[in-house]
Scaffold this motif. Sequence first.
Motif, PDB file in Angstrom:
ATOM      1  N   UNK A 148       0.854  -1.185   0.000  1.00 29.65           N
ATOM      2  CA  UNK A 148       0.000   0.000   0.000  1.00 29.65           C
ATOM      3  C   UNK A 148       0.893   1.240   0.000  1.00 29.65           C
ATOM      4  N   UNK A 149       0.590   2.219  -0.837  1.00 33.50           N
ATOM      5  CA  UNK A 149       1.441   3.399  -0.867  1.00 33.50           C
ATOM      6  C   UNK A 149       1.015   4.394   0.206  1.00 33.50           C
ATOM      7  N   UNK A 150       1.837   5.410   0.384  1.00 36.52           N
ATOM      8  CA  UNK A 150       1.637   6.345   1.489  1.00 36.52           C
ATOM      9  C   UNK A 150       0.340   7.156   1.353  1.00 36.52           C
ATOM     10  N   UNK A 163      -2.450   7.318   4.216  1.00 36.93           N
ATOM     11  CA  UNK A 163      -2.907   8.584   4.759  1.00 36.93           C
ATOM     12  C   UNK A 163      -4.430   8.701   4.687  1.00 36.93           C
ATOM     13  N   UNK A 164      -5.005   8.359   3.541  1.00 38.58           N
ATOM     14  CA  UNK A 164      -6.454   8.445   3.388  1.00 38.58           C
ATOM     15  C   UNK A 164      -7.163   7.463   4.320  1.00 38.58           C
ATOM     16  N   UNK A 165      -6.589   6.292   4.542  1.00 45.90           N
ATOM     17  CA  UNK A 165      -7.194   5.325   5.455  1.00 45.90           C
ATOM     18  C   UNK A 165      -7.219   5.872   6.879  1.00 45.90           C
ATOM     19  N   UNK A 166      -6.126   6.527   7.291  1.00 48.27           N
ATOM     20  CA  UNK A 166      -6.085   7.115   8.635  1.00 48.27           C
ATOM     21  C   UNK A 166      -7.100   8.254   8.775  1.00 48.27           C
ATOM     22  N   UNK A 205      -2.475  10.278  14.148  1.00 50.33           N
ATOM     23  CA  UNK A 205      -1.635   9.364  13.378  1.00 50.33           C
ATOM     24  C   UNK A 205      -1.431   9.878  11.950  1.00 50.33           C
ATOM     25  N   UNK A 206      -2.476  10.493  11.365  1.00 48.73           N
ATOM     26  CA  UNK A 206      -2.371  11.048  10.015  1.00 48.73           C
ATOM     27  C   UNK A 206      -1.364  12.197   9.980  1.00 48.73           C
ATOM     28  N   UNK A 207      -1.394  13.057  10.988  1.00 45.27           N
ATOM     29  CA  UNK A 207      -0.437  14.158  11.051  1.00 45.27           C
ATOM     30  C   UNK A 207       0.991  13.649  11.230  1.00 45.27           C
TER      31      UNK A 207
END
Length: 68
Positions: free
Chosen positions: A1-3, A7-10, A18-20
């Motif tokens: 899975x790419x970053x 990020x979108x999943x978080x 966690x996203x930040x």
Amino acid sequence: MDSYEDLMALINAGKKKEALELLERLKAANKFAPTMIKASKTGAVFYKGNRRVVQNAAGEWELALKKQ
């Protein structure tokens, strides 16, 4: 899975902290990624702003040493 997908999943899961943290890690990793490429007789020259950058042995971008 790419970053981006991470990020979108978080974000979709509501995990803002966690996203930040992921964004900060990604920003630090790409600090010297080139934004401009110029062609020269010897090959491509990469720049970040007005500074020349080169790829090291690990594949990460770093500022090039000044020529003397």
